[in-house]
Design an enzyme around this catalytic site. Structure first.
Site, PDB file in Angstrom:
ATOM      1  N   ASN A  17       0.903  -1.099  -0.164  1.00 38.00           N
ATOM      2  CA  ASN A  17      -0.084   0.091   0.136  1.00 38.00           C
ATOM      3  C   ASN A  17       1.137   1.379   0.182  1.00 38.00           C
ATOM      4  O   ASN A  17       1.309   1.931   1.017  1.00 38.00           O
ATOM      5  CB  ASN A  17      -1.074   0.238   1.297  1.00 38.00           C
ATOM      6  CG  ASN A  17      -1.356   1.179   1.226  1.00 38.00           C
ATOM      7  OD1 ASN A  17      -1.793   1.868   0.355  1.00 38.00           O
ATOM      8  ND2 ASN A  17      -1.993   0.986   2.694  1.00 38.00           N
ATOM      9  N   LYS A  28       0.368   3.926  -0.669  1.00 39.68           N
ATOM     10  CA  LYS A  28      -0.483   5.190  -0.083  1.00 39.68           C
ATOM     11  C   LYS A  28       0.120   6.449  -0.776  1.00 39.68           C
ATOM     12  O   LYS A  28       0.111   6.085  -2.330  1.00 39.68           O
ATOM     13  CB  LYS A  28      -0.068   5.572   1.566  1.00 39.68           C
ATOM     14  CG  LYS A  28       0.114   4.874   2.179  1.00 39.68           C
ATOM     15  CD  LYS A  28       0.126   5.267   4.053  1.00 39.68           C
ATOM     16  CE  LYS A  28      -0.522   3.520   4.524  1.00 39.68           C
ATOM     17  NZ  LYS A  28      -0.398   3.612   5.647  1.00 39.68           N
ATOM     18  N   HIS A  69      -9.908   1.864   4.659  1.00 38.17           N
ATOM     19  CA  HIS A  69      -8.508   1.357   5.410  1.00 38.17           C
ATOM     20  C   HIS A  69      -8.804   2.733   6.048  1.00 38.17           C
ATOM     21  O   HIS A  69      -9.268   3.976   5.898  1.00 38.17           O
ATOM     22  CB  HIS A  69      -7.370   2.334   4.281  1.00 38.17           C
ATOM     23  CG  HIS A  69      -5.739   2.393   4.658  1.00 38.17           C
ATOM     24  ND1 HIS A  69      -5.909   3.202   6.052  1.00 38.17           N
ATOM     25  CD2 HIS A  69      -5.546   1.735   4.723  1.00 38.17           C
ATOM     26  CE1 HIS A  69      -4.549   3.078   5.669  1.00 38.17           C
ATOM     27  NE2 HIS A  69      -4.764   1.869   5.233  1.00 38.17           N
ATOM     28  N   GLU A  99      -7.223   5.321   7.672  1.00 38.24           N
ATOM     29  CA  GLU A  99      -7.007   6.411   6.751  1.00 38.24           C
ATOM     30  C   GLU A  99      -7.759   7.435   6.409  1.00 38.24           C
ATOM     31  O   GLU A  99      -8.175   8.111   6.528  1.00 38.24           O
ATOM     32  CB  GLU A  99      -6.309   6.549   6.081  1.00 38.24           C
ATOM     33  CG  GLU A  99      -4.297   6.501   6.792  1.00 38.24           C
ATOM     34  CD  GLU A  99      -3.058   5.585   6.373  1.00 38.24           C
ATOM     35  OE1 GLU A  99      -3.568   6.170   5.120  1.00 38.24           O
ATOM     36  OE2 GLU A  99      -2.417   5.579   7.305  1.00 38.24           O
ATOM     37  N   GLU A 101      -6.028  -4.769  10.264  1.00 39.47           N
ATOM     38  CA  GLU A 101      -5.042  -3.294  10.284  1.00 39.47           C
ATOM     39  C   GLU A 101      -5.704  -2.792  11.879  1.00 39.47           C
ATOM     40  O   GLU A 101      -5.998  -1.506  11.736  1.00 39.47           O
ATOM     41  CB  GLU A 101      -5.247  -2.551   9.006  1.00 39.47           C
ATOM     42  CG  GLU A 101      -4.402  -2.980   8.083  1.00 39.47           C
ATOM     43  CD  GLU A 101      -3.967  -1.728   7.257  1.00 39.47           C
ATOM     44  OE1 GLU A 101      -2.966  -2.424   6.536  1.00 39.47           O
ATOM     45  OE2 GLU A 101      -4.573  -1.378   6.612  1.00 39.47           O
ATOM     46  N   GLY A 103       1.827   2.855  10.218  1.00 41.10           N
ATOM     47  CA  GLY A 103       2.750   3.518  10.526  1.00 41.10           C
ATOM     48  C   GLY A 103       3.470   4.139  11.864  1.00 41.10           C
ATOM     49  O   GLY A 103       4.565   4.587  12.001  1.00 41.10           O
ATOM     50  N   SER A 133       2.738  -2.197  10.541  1.00 45.13           N
ATOM     51  CA  SER A 133       3.855  -1.876  10.628  1.00 45.13           C
ATOM     52  C   SER A 133       5.103  -3.509  10.270  1.00 45.13           C
ATOM     53  O   SER A 133       5.595  -4.275  10.698  1.00 45.13           O
ATOM     54  CB  SER A 133       4.560  -1.476  12.136  1.00 45.13           C
ATOM     55  OG  SER A 133       4.153   0.399  12.421  1.00 45.13           O
ATOM     56  N   GLY A 138       2.607  -0.844   4.734  1.00 47.05           N
ATOM     57  CA  GLY A 138       2.040   0.153   4.340  1.00 47.05           C
ATOM     58  C   GLY A 138       3.667   1.238   3.781  1.00 47.05           C
ATOM     59  O   GLY A 138       5.228   0.389   3.159  1.00 47.05           O
TER      60      GLY A 138
END
Ligand code: PGA
Length: 254
Positions: free
Chosen positions: A9, A11, A95, A97, A167, A173, A212, A233
């Protein structure tokens, strides 16, 4: 046995030259396509480039989001069939985010799942609890609510046309991946819930862990019986690191 799947991903990162180096490095570094599948989800403007470089290879590509609507007055949005036109196999939906910024709700993610599979895409449907929810000990409640919202929209059989990704928001992150045991517990709980509805779907559906994932924790995570791979990510921004994660996934079933 379920094949492993590792998905990058990327991003909102990359540029034409850096993507090219990453995609070519990935093609050069992943030799074992027998035991694992790999995919790269890129920002929409780079789909053309991903298709040009990966077309004809065993590495798939996809988008990171998609509209619930097929066409019309939705400025700034991209429809499922546009992703299909650029050869996408996958699309990430739900997701955290996007959930956190109010773009997605449980209900709208269910709708996205439905339009994605109708368009022939495989949605990678993300679920996960926040740090506060984790500390409160309600991970199971939150993830089941998120999962049920999609099941009630599309029915359990159709779940198998996508991929699930657990997730935890606190692991994304942050460099603090969930322990393999925690991730395994949640995944086995989710798979158990699906099993009560449809044993065949539970047996076959891929459930990824994301948050992570790195080259040095991938082996332990991927060795857990219910973890079928990773949604990656930050570590997908470094070609060598991501290739190393792909190689771990290939080895686990070797
Ligand atoms: P991370 O992100 O690997 O940087 O934690 C994972 C994701 O957001 O999908």
């Amino acid at each position: 046995m379920r094949r492993k799947l590792v998905v990058a991903n990327r991003k909102m990162n990359g540029s034409l030259p850096s993507n090219k180096a990453f995609l070519e490095g990935l093609l050069a570094g992943t030799h074992d396509y027998q035991h694992a599948d790999y995919a790269v989800c890129v920002p929409h403007p780079y789909l053309f480039q991903a298709e040009a470089i990966l077309n004809g290879s065993p590495i798939a590509w996809g988008g990171q989001n998609m509209s619930r609507f097929e066409s019309g007055a939705y400025t700034g949005s991209v429809s499922p069939s546009m992703l299909v036109e650029f050869g996408c196999e996958y699309v990430i939906i739900g997701h955290s985010e996007r959930r956190q910024r109010g773009h997605d709700t449980d209900h709208s993610i269910g709708e996205r799942f439905e339009v994605a599979i109708k368009a022939g895409l495989k949605p990678i449907f993300c679920m996960g609890e926040t740090l506060a929810e984790y500390e409160e000990g309600i991970t199971d409640l939150v993830t089941i609510r998120q999962l049920n919202a999609v099941i009630s929209e599309i029915g359990v059989k159709n779940l198998a046309r996508g991929v699930l990704a657990y997730e935890p928001v606190w692991a994304i992150g942050t460099g603090k991946a969930a322990s393999p045991e925690h991730a395994q517990n949640v995944l086995s709980f989710l798979r158990g819930h699906i099993e009560m509805l449809d044993a065949e779907v539970a047996k076959n559906i891929k459930i990824l862990y994301g948050g992570s994932v790195k080259a040095d924790n991938a082996a332990k995570l991927f060795s857990m019986p219910d973890i079928d791979g990773g949604l990656v990510g930050g570590a997908s921004l470094n070609t060598d690191e991501f290739v190393a994660i792909c190689q771990v996934a290939a080895r686990r079933l070797g």
